[in-house]
Design an enzyme around this catalytic site. Structure first.
Site, PDB file in Angstrom:
ATOM      1  N   HIS A 473     112.889 -25.222  77.152  1.00 33.78           N
ATOM      2  CA  HIS A 473     114.133 -25.234  77.736  1.00 33.78           C
ATOM      3  C   HIS A 473     114.480 -26.379  78.796  1.00 33.78           C
ATOM      4  CE1 HIS A 473     117.393 -22.608  79.969  1.00 33.78           C
ATOM      5  NE2 HIS A 473     117.138 -23.689  80.897  1.00 33.78           N
ATOM      6  N   GLU A 474     113.369 -26.650  79.454  1.00 31.52           N
ATOM      7  CA  GLU A 474     113.790 -27.695  80.455  1.00 31.52           C
ATOM      8  C   GLU A 474     113.719 -28.937  79.712  1.00 31.52           C
ATOM      9  OE1 GLU A 474     114.967 -27.107  83.289  1.00 31.52           O
ATOM     10  OE2 GLU A 474     114.172 -25.177  83.317  1.00 31.52           O
ATOM     11  N   HIS A 477     117.317 -29.645  78.763  1.00 36.70           N
ATOM     12  CA  HIS A 477     118.211 -30.245  79.867  1.00 36.70           C
ATOM     13  C   HIS A 477     117.817 -31.891  80.018  1.00 36.70           C
ATOM     14  CE1 HIS A 477     120.087 -26.860  81.435  1.00 36.70           C
ATOM     15  NE2 HIS A 477     118.919 -26.137  81.654  1.00 36.70           N
ATOM     16  N   HIS A 480     119.683 -33.862  77.298  1.00 36.01           N
ATOM     17  CA  HIS A 480     120.944 -33.945  77.676  1.00 36.01           C
ATOM     18  C   HIS A 480     121.232 -35.062  78.438  1.00 36.01           C
ATOM     19  CE1 HIS A 480     124.970 -31.494  78.510  1.00 36.01           C
ATOM     20  NE2 HIS A 480     125.169 -32.563  77.991  1.00 36.01           N
TER      21      HIS A 480
HETATM   22 ZN    ZN Z   1     118.427 -24.013  82.504  1.00 37.70          ZN
END
Ligand code: ZN
Length: 684
Positions: A473-474, A477, A480
């Site tokens: 998940h991290e 990010h 991105h």
């Molecule tokens: Zn998040």
């Protein structure tokens, strides 16, 4: 410092030394220097005799913010991962100064007028997409902060903003006081039956801290959650449940003492008035001005559609847990304080495995090699560690990402393990934004932080599957932020992305943790490299969707309540908080809470934080990430054309274009909820 000149983030422009050498006394002067430079530059830019243009106004403004962030981001980060008293003091000294600086900029009428002249000028049409978006965003934000109101209304707007921020902290304070005031002292260990050892140890510690024998239960989550989920003592569960769901209200053991009712009523009244001043019909419309969703009806239809489709499954799940409880000596009718308890029993009974069983298969070195391989197959990127870059702790490593031709794309600091003076949880933070000045490109740098158990002796750190998901998940990010091709920080990477689309890349990447093909890359027994056994994988998949219907309708209840509360506010009637909540529950909930339940009085997201009329965004971005992943399910987990399109349409574009436009560019159509339902095991 010369050995750090290549690729080290903390270089020129910041006035800061490398991480290991940053001292609290460096912080305030470095920040002050940037602030005064910023103020001088803005004044000089506005005094130019020339017509304002992108090049003589907006680009320099981007550069100022970029330099300020280059100082402030590492300081904020250090404060979170290597906290100490003098550093925190320096940090806290800077906070109000930074906020005053940004308020000043946001309220600068001459700056607003200069932006407007660029937007209306003939240059605007010739600018690139990102440049135009920055100008549009700036104008939007100026308007939303009341800059173009007539003097009297502007005055009122300012008074409302100040009052709203006071009400927000009042709400937080009441909730905190109410949470801290309730304590349950237990001296008979039999009452703790069913509680995990860690919860008992915590309760014992709390008791000792107050000089008491036995155990002390509190309403803090690490105490409350295990008690309602595991305590066999029904009366104890009821008692703690009642105390928890009546915090800061007119009900329960402390009823009326920290009642948030007047705070909530005033907040809703002022939010409505503020929205009206700015020309919106209500606060929900004001909230949508910065979001991907286009109109209130779109949000309502979305939430109701999901509710309609998930409710039958939620009802079946509730019936299952009810039947299980009856068959195992439970009550005939499950109350709100029984549902979590019997659900946990049922979970244990149905899926005979625990997260702990998975740890040996996810040693950190294998996990990292696997994630990097996933990223290589998806996007053709190579990730390599560097040992010559200064870090703040020996556990921290530094990595560089390069494209297929070896070109640098970005770098990140990876700080995986828990230790004293480090903030809990997992997060991705920005260290440096991508910025192009003339021919020179500053590459983005990220901080990826987790709190996993550190390695012990020769045994590497071993992750649960939940922790693995967190890391993906991290890292999503992080990609991105790092893979952006946008040259200006305010819309590069995660900046300027609509809040309800922000979780798209992170939740998207989580999907790989559930795919056999990807798991084969990240899993390998730490002793012999054996792959994750098929039977464990099957159980993992089966347990994934345990009670997803019930979880879904619960989130929808909160989202619908939040949105309607702000949308339907009627100044002649005032807010109808409890009756609206009851109405929403009637529509979507399957577990009916008791009369005394005052959920709204503790709804921190919307009254004590920034999620008002935006709670729906959690589900909204889940739809986006599921639907985006759906394209990979159709074309192949590592289908090159699909992943390249995701890279170019989503990851590289940051906030430079509308989130809906980018999604459509990737998916070929607007988002649909089917994939989320399918992934949650609902419908179909
Ligand atoms: Zn998040």
């Amino acid at each position: 410092m010369s050995q750090y000149t290549d690729g080290n983030p903390l270089l020129e422009m910041t006035g800061l030394p490398p991480f290991t050498a940053i001292r609290p006394e460096h912080v305030v002067p470095a920040v002050e220097h940037q602030l005064s430079q910023g103020r001088e530059t803005v004044a000089r830019l506005l005094d130019q005799p020339e017509t304002p243009t992108w090049g003589n106004l907006m680009e320099p403004l981007e550069a100022i913010e970029h330099r300020l962030n280059r100082v402030w981001s590492p300081v904020t980060h250090l404060q979170a991962v290597a906290d100490n008293e003098p550093l925190r003091e320096a940090y806290n000294t800077c906070l109000p100064r930074l906020s005053a600086y940004h308020t000043e900029l946001g309220q600068n009428e001459r700056l607003y007028q200069a932006c407007q002249r660029i937007a209306e000028g003939e240059e605007y049409g010739r600018l690139g997409v990102a440049e135009r978006k920055i100008i549009d965003n700036a104008l939007r934000d100026f308007r939303l902060s009341g800059v173009d109101l007539p003097p009297q209304e502007r005055h009122r707007f300012k008074a409302i903003s100040e009052e709203l921020s006071r009400l927000k902290s009042r709400f937080q304070q009441n909730l905190l006081d109410a949470t801290q005031s309730w304590k349950k002292h237990i001296t008979d260990e039999a009452r703790l039956e069913g509680l995990p050892d860690s919860t008992r140890a915590l309760a014992r510690q709390s008791a000792e801290r107050e000089g008491l024998d036995g155990w002390l239960l509190t309403l803090d989550l690490p105490s409350y959650m295990p008690v309602v989920s595991y305590a066999a003592d029904r009366e104890l569960r009821r008692e703690i449940y009642e105390a928890y769901v009546t915090r800061a209200s007119d009900q329960g053991p402390d009823g009326g003492r920290w009642d948030n009712t007047p705070v909530m009523e005033a907040t809703l009244r002022l939010r409505h008035e503020m929205a009206r001043l700015l020309g919106f019909d209500n606060y929900a419309e004001y909230s949508l001005a910065r979001k991907m969703a286009r109109a209130p009806d779109e949000v309502l239809d979305f939430l109701r559609d999901l509710a309609r489709r998930s409710r039958p499954m939620a009802e079946r799940e509730l019936a299952t847990v009810q039947a299980y409880a009856r068959a195992h000596g439970g009550p005939r009718h499950l109350e709100a304080w029984d549902v979590p308890y019997y659900s946990e029993q049922l979970r244990k009974h149905t899926y005979d495995f625990s997260q702990e069983d998975l740890r040996p298969y996810f040693p950190v070195p294998q996990v990292l090699a696997g994630i990097f391989e996933v990223v290589r197959r998806l996007f053709g990127l190579e990730i390599q560690g560097r040992r010559d870059v200064d870090v703040w702790h020996p556990d921290v490593s530094y990595f560089e990402i390069r494209g297929p031709a070896g070109e640098p794309r970005g770098s990140f600091y990876l700080d995986l393990y828990a230790r004293p003076h480090k903030r809990g949880g997992a997060w991705m933070g920005k260290c440096i934004d991508r910025m192009k000045t003339g021919q020179r490109v500053t590459q983005p740098v990220a901080f990826v932080s987790c709190n996993f158990t550190p390695p012990v002796g020769d045994t590497p750190s071993l992750l649960t599957h939940q922790e693995l998901t967190t890391l993906f998940h991290e890292f999503g990010h992080g990609l991105h932020h790092m893979l952006t091709r946008i040259d200006y920080p305010s819309v590069a990477g995660i900046s300027g992305v609509a809040w309800d689309a922000m979780e798209l890349p992170s939740q998207f990447l989580e999907n790989w943790c559930w795919e056999r093909e990807a798991l084969n890359l990240v899993a390998g027994h730490y002793r012999n490299g054996a792959p994750l056994p098929e039977d464990i994988y099957t159980k993992m998949l089966a347990a994934k969707n345990f009670q997803t219907g019930m979880q879904m309708v619960r989130q929808l209840e909160f989202a619908l309540f939040d949105f309607r509360l702000h949308l339907e506010y009627d100044p002649t009637q005032g807010p109808r908080i409890q009756s609206l909540l009851d109405e929403v529950r009637e529509e979507v909930a399957v577990v009916r809470p008791p009369e005394f339940n005052r959920f709204a009085h503790g709804f921190l997201h919307i009254f004590g934080s920034g999620y008002a009329a935006g709670y729906y965004g959690y589900k909204w971005s889940e739809v986006l990430s599921s639907d985006a992943f759906g394209r990979f399910e159709e074309t192949g987990l590592f289908a090159w054309e699909t992943s390249q399109r995701f890279l170019h349409a989503i990851l590289e574009q940051g906030g430079s274009r509308d989130a809906m436009e980018l999604f459509v560019e990737f998916r070929g159509r607007e988002p649909r909820i089917d994939a989320l339902l399918r992934h949650s095991g609902i419908g179909a």
